[in-house]
Design an enzyme around this catalytic site. Structure first.
Site, short mmCIF file in Angstrom:
data_model
loop_
_atom_site.label_atom_id
_atom_site.label_comp_id
_atom_site.label_asym_id
_atom_site.label_seq_id
_atom_site.Cartn_x
_atom_site.Cartn_y
_atom_site.Cartn_z
N SER A 15 -7.91 13.91 7.09
CA SER A 15 -6.65 14.66 7.05
C SER A 15 -6.89 16.17 7.13
O SER A 15 -6.14 16.90 7.77
CB SER A 15 -5.90 14.35 5.75
OG SER A 15 -5.69 12.98 5.62
N ALA A 53 -10.08 27.27 10.45
CA ALA A 53 -9.39 26.64 11.59
C ALA A 53 -9.66 27.40 12.89
O ALA A 53 -9.69 26.81 13.97
CB ALA A 53 -7.90 26.59 11.32
N GLU A 78 1.11 12.47 20.15
CA GLU A 78 0.39 11.30 19.62
C GLU A 78 1.26 10.59 18.59
O GLU A 78 1.36 9.37 18.57
CB GLU A 78 -0.94 11.76 18.98
CG GLU A 78 -1.64 10.66 18.24
CD GLU A 78 -3.07 10.99 17.81
OE1 GLU A 78 -3.60 12.03 18.24
OE2 GLU A 78 -3.62 10.20 17.02
N MET A 101 -12.04 13.58 16.31
CA MET A 101 -11.69 14.57 15.29
C MET A 101 -12.30 14.16 13.95
O MET A 101 -13.01 14.94 13.30
CB MET A 101 -10.16 14.67 15.13
CG MET A 101 -9.43 15.10 16.38
SD MET A 101 -7.63 15.04 16.19
CE MET A 101 -7.28 13.33 16.53
N GLY A 111 -3.55 9.06 12.92
CA GLY A 111 -2.63 10.00 13.57
C GLY A 111 -1.86 10.84 12.57
O GLY A 111 -0.82 11.43 12.92
N GLY A 112 -2.35 10.92 11.35
CA GLY A 112 -1.65 11.65 10.28
C GLY A 112 -1.07 10.66 9.30
O GLY A 112 -0.20 9.85 9.68
N ARG A 162 13.20 -23.70 13.19
CA ARG A 162 12.55 -24.48 12.13
C ARG A 162 13.54 -24.85 11.02
O ARG A 162 14.25 -23.99 10.50
CB ARG A 162 11.38 -23.69 11.53
CG ARG A 162 10.61 -24.50 10.49
CD ARG A 162 9.34 -23.80 10.10
NE ARG A 162 8.70 -24.43 8.95
CZ ARG A 162 7.87 -25.46 9.04
NH1 ARG A 162 7.57 -25.98 10.21
NH2 ARG A 162 7.31 -25.97 7.95
C1 LIG Z 1 -8.07 2.14 13.48
C2 LIG Z 1 -8.23 3.63 13.39
C3 LIG Z 1 -8.30 4.36 14.56
C4 LIG Z 1 -8.50 5.74 14.50
N1 LIG Z 1 -8.66 6.46 15.67
C5 LIG Z 1 -9.05 7.76 15.60
C6 LIG Z 1 -9.42 8.48 16.78
O1 LIG Z 1 -9.33 7.97 17.91
N2 LIG Z 1 -9.86 9.75 16.66
C7 LIG Z 1 -9.95 10.38 15.45
O2 LIG Z 1 -10.38 11.52 15.39
N3 LIG Z 1 -9.62 9.73 14.29
C8 LIG Z 1 -9.18 8.44 14.35
N4 LIG Z 1 -8.86 7.76 13.20
C9 LIG Z 1 -8.98 8.44 11.92
C10 LIG Z 1 -7.63 8.74 11.29
O3 LIG Z 1 -6.94 9.72 12.02
C11 LIG Z 1 -7.92 9.13 9.84
O4 LIG Z 1 -8.31 7.93 9.17
C12 LIG Z 1 -6.71 9.75 9.17
O5 LIG Z 1 -6.45 11.03 9.70
C13 LIG Z 1 -6.91 9.88 7.64
O6 LIG Z 1 -8.12 10.50 7.36
P1 LIG Z 1 -9.15 9.81 6.31
O7 LIG Z 1 -9.35 8.40 6.72
O8 LIG Z 1 -10.33 10.68 6.21
O9 LIG Z 1 -8.35 9.79 4.96
P2 LIG Z 1 -8.23 11.02 3.84
O10 LIG Z 1 -7.96 12.24 4.60
O11 LIG Z 1 -9.49 10.91 3.04
O12 LIG Z 1 -7.02 10.54 3.06
C14 LIG Z 1 -7.06 9.60 1.96
C15 LIG Z 1 -5.74 9.62 1.22
O13 LIG Z 1 -5.48 10.95 0.73
C16 LIG Z 1 -4.17 11.33 1.13
N5 LIG Z 1 -4.03 12.76 1.38
C17 LIG Z 1 -4.79 13.52 2.21
N6 LIG Z 1 -4.30 14.78 2.25
C18 LIG Z 1 -3.23 14.81 1.43
C19 LIG Z 1 -2.29 15.82 1.05
N7 LIG Z 1 -2.36 17.06 1.56
N8 LIG Z 1 -1.31 15.51 0.18
C20 LIG Z 1 -1.24 14.24 -0.34
N9 LIG Z 1 -2.08 13.24 -0.01
C21 LIG Z 1 -3.05 13.52 0.86
C22 LIG Z 1 -3.94 10.58 2.42
O14 LIG Z 1 -2.56 10.52 2.73
C23 LIG Z 1 -4.56 9.24 2.11
O15 LIG Z 1 -3.64 8.45 1.43
C24 LIG Z 1 -8.60 6.38 13.24
C25 LIG Z 1 -8.51 5.63 12.06
C26 LIG Z 1 -8.34 4.27 12.12
C27 LIG Z 1 -8.30 3.50 10.84
#
Ligand SMILES: Cc1cc2nc3c(=O)[nH]c(=O)nc-3n(C[C@H](O)[C@H](O)[C@H](O)COP(=O)(O)OP(=O)(O)OC[C@H]3O[C@@H](n4cnc5c(N)ncnc54)[C@H](O)[C@@H]3O)c2cc1C
Length: 383
Positions: free
Chosen positions: A132, A183, A247, A125, A368-369, A273
């Site tokens: 997000s 979407a 999930e 995804m 996962g959100g 300990r």
């Molecule tokens: C170890 C690991 C394994 C993963 N595995 C998978 C996988 O198998 N498949 C897959 O598709 N993805 C995977 N992911 C991705 C993961 O789902 C995303 O990292 C996650 O959804 C957040 O997206 P982003 O990293 O782009 O952060 P962003 O979306 O850029 O978010 C950055 C910050 O902004 C905040 N934010 C975003 N939207 C809002 C809002 N509406 N209101 C307030 N704050 C907000 C977030 O909470 C966060 O603090 C994985 C990530 C990691 C680190």
């Protein structure tokens, strides 16, 4: 520990089987896999042969024919040996997309191989530009005539942070099939290893979850049959929203089990300990911290088990799954930090389970959100 009436004798027998497998096939090798950044494919075949993969997939497709309770048993037993692998992603996140939405041909082709561990599965995804905000993905899939004149999907784009990505034999890719439709323009398409134009990075260098491989996936004019579409065109976003609650519940299940395991380990360590002539647990500060953690973890266990029962009976709502993941992962962050502190310097050693659990736990508030996204979901039901 709180009694758990959601499990019956059959589940407990399965638990013993899973425990033996984890102790024999995971625990002795796990540190090596952490150093390598992934688990070997051979391990997946062993897990398949032992009946630990795809426990909820019907037997006619090669699965265990069990319920989400069997999936929880596998997740919890992995936690007991301190192992973090992408089994839940493979079995409880990816396989259900194929089962619920895939065509019969796709199911017959892929599910038995997933169940046997011949193929490791991923879900793609997240992209470099969006996580997000899933509906903003840019990976595209268009229909075009193949060399034989028959239409195919042609996929272009990139995914990042994909669990099991390095080992992946099949990935379900979230693609835009109608970029103007938001979407409603998202579709899910299965891409198999070996398809020309589909490549992956080396395992990504993460701060934790060292043995759970995570990779970037690249799609450069990747051509797959129209049949690889999972479900209906344009319904991908709906399917993701339907499957994400499970999930999130899996992450809550894992977090609750981690807290229980690490509470026990910390009680054991602090009782053993001595500092200034006394076991650490005898200081009032230690007892209060552990007592508070025990009380919160018992409350968490009750809620998570209620969610599991609800999910098995009717399917958990996205609000309840968001609550379970939010609270479980936030409590895990808080109490694993306290447990690490009670271990002193040894808590900071990766030789001890607590240090690894602490660093591995951090991602559960993101993947996962994120916690913020989950609060947003819960807030929609406020009025
Ligand atoms: C170890 C690991 C394994 C993963 N595995 C998978 C996988 O198998 N498949 C897959 O598709 N993805 C995977 N992911 C991705 C993961 O789902 C995303 O990292 C996650 O959804 C957040 O997206 P982003 O990293 O782009 O952060 P962003 O979306 O850029 O978010 C950055 C910050 O902004 C905040 N934010 C975003 N939207 C809002 C809002 N509406 N209101 C307030 N704050 C907000 C977030 O909470 C966060 O603090 C994985 C990530 C990691 C680190």
């Amino acid at each position: 520990m709180t009694a758990r009436p959601i499990f019956d004798e059959e589940h407990e027998l399965f638990r013993e089987q899973a425990r033996r497998f984890c102790e024999r096939e995971i625990a002795p090798h796990f540190r090596d896999w952490e150093r390598q950044g992934c688990s070997p494919r051979e391990f997946w075949r062993k897990a398949g042969a032992a009946g630990l993969l795809c426990t909820t997939i019907p037997a006619e497709y090669g699965g265990g024919g069990g319920t989400f309770l069997h999936a929880c048993v596998v997740t919890e037993e992995m936690v007991r040996v301190g192992a973090n692998l992408g089994i839940a992603v493979h079995s409880d996140m990816v396989a259900p997309y194929l089962l619920h939405y895939g065509s019969e041909t796709l199911k017959r082709r892929l599910l038995p191989r997933l169940c046997a561990g011949e193929l490791v599965a991923s879900i793609g995804m997240t992209e470099p530009g969006t996580g997000s905000d899933l509906k903003s993905i840019r990976t595209s899939a268009v229909r075009a005539a193949g060399p034989d004149g028959r239409e195919q999907w042609v996929i272009n784009g990139q995914k990042v942070w994909i669990t099991n990505g390095y080992n992946c034999g099949v990935v379900i890719v979230a693609c835009k099939t109608d970029p103007a439709a938001g979407a409603k323009g998202v579709s899910l398409i299965a891409v198999e290893e070996g398809t020309p134009g589909f490549t992956r990075s080396q395992p990504m260098d993460k701060i934790g979850l060292k043995a759970q491989d995570t990779a970037e996936l690249f799609f450069d004019d990747v051509r797959v049959p129209l049949d690889n579409l999972v479900g209906d065109e344009g319904r991908g976003f709906v399917y993701l929203m339907q499957q994400l609650p499970q999930e999130r519940l899996v992450i809550a299940v894992r977090s609750a089990a981690t807290l229980e395991t690490q509470l026990d380990a910390t009680i054991g360590y602090t009782a053993e300990r001595k500092v200034f002539g006394n076991p650490i647990i005898d200081f009032q500060n230690s007892r209060f911290k552990l007592a508070e953690a025990k009380a919160y973890i018992a409350m968490l266990r009750t809620f998570v088990d209620a969610c599991i029962a609800e999910h098995v009976a009717v399917g958990i709502s996205s609000e309840r799954a968001a609550m379970a993941k939010l609270v479980a992962t936030e409590l895990m962050g808080r109490y694993l930090d306290e447990f690490l502190q009670l271990h002193g310097g040894y808590g900071y050693s990766s030789e001890y389970g607590i240090g690894r659990a602490w660093v591995d736990a951090r991602v559960t508030r993101i993947a996962g959100g994120t916690s913020e996204v989950l609060k947003d979901i819960i807030s929609r039901g406020l009025r």
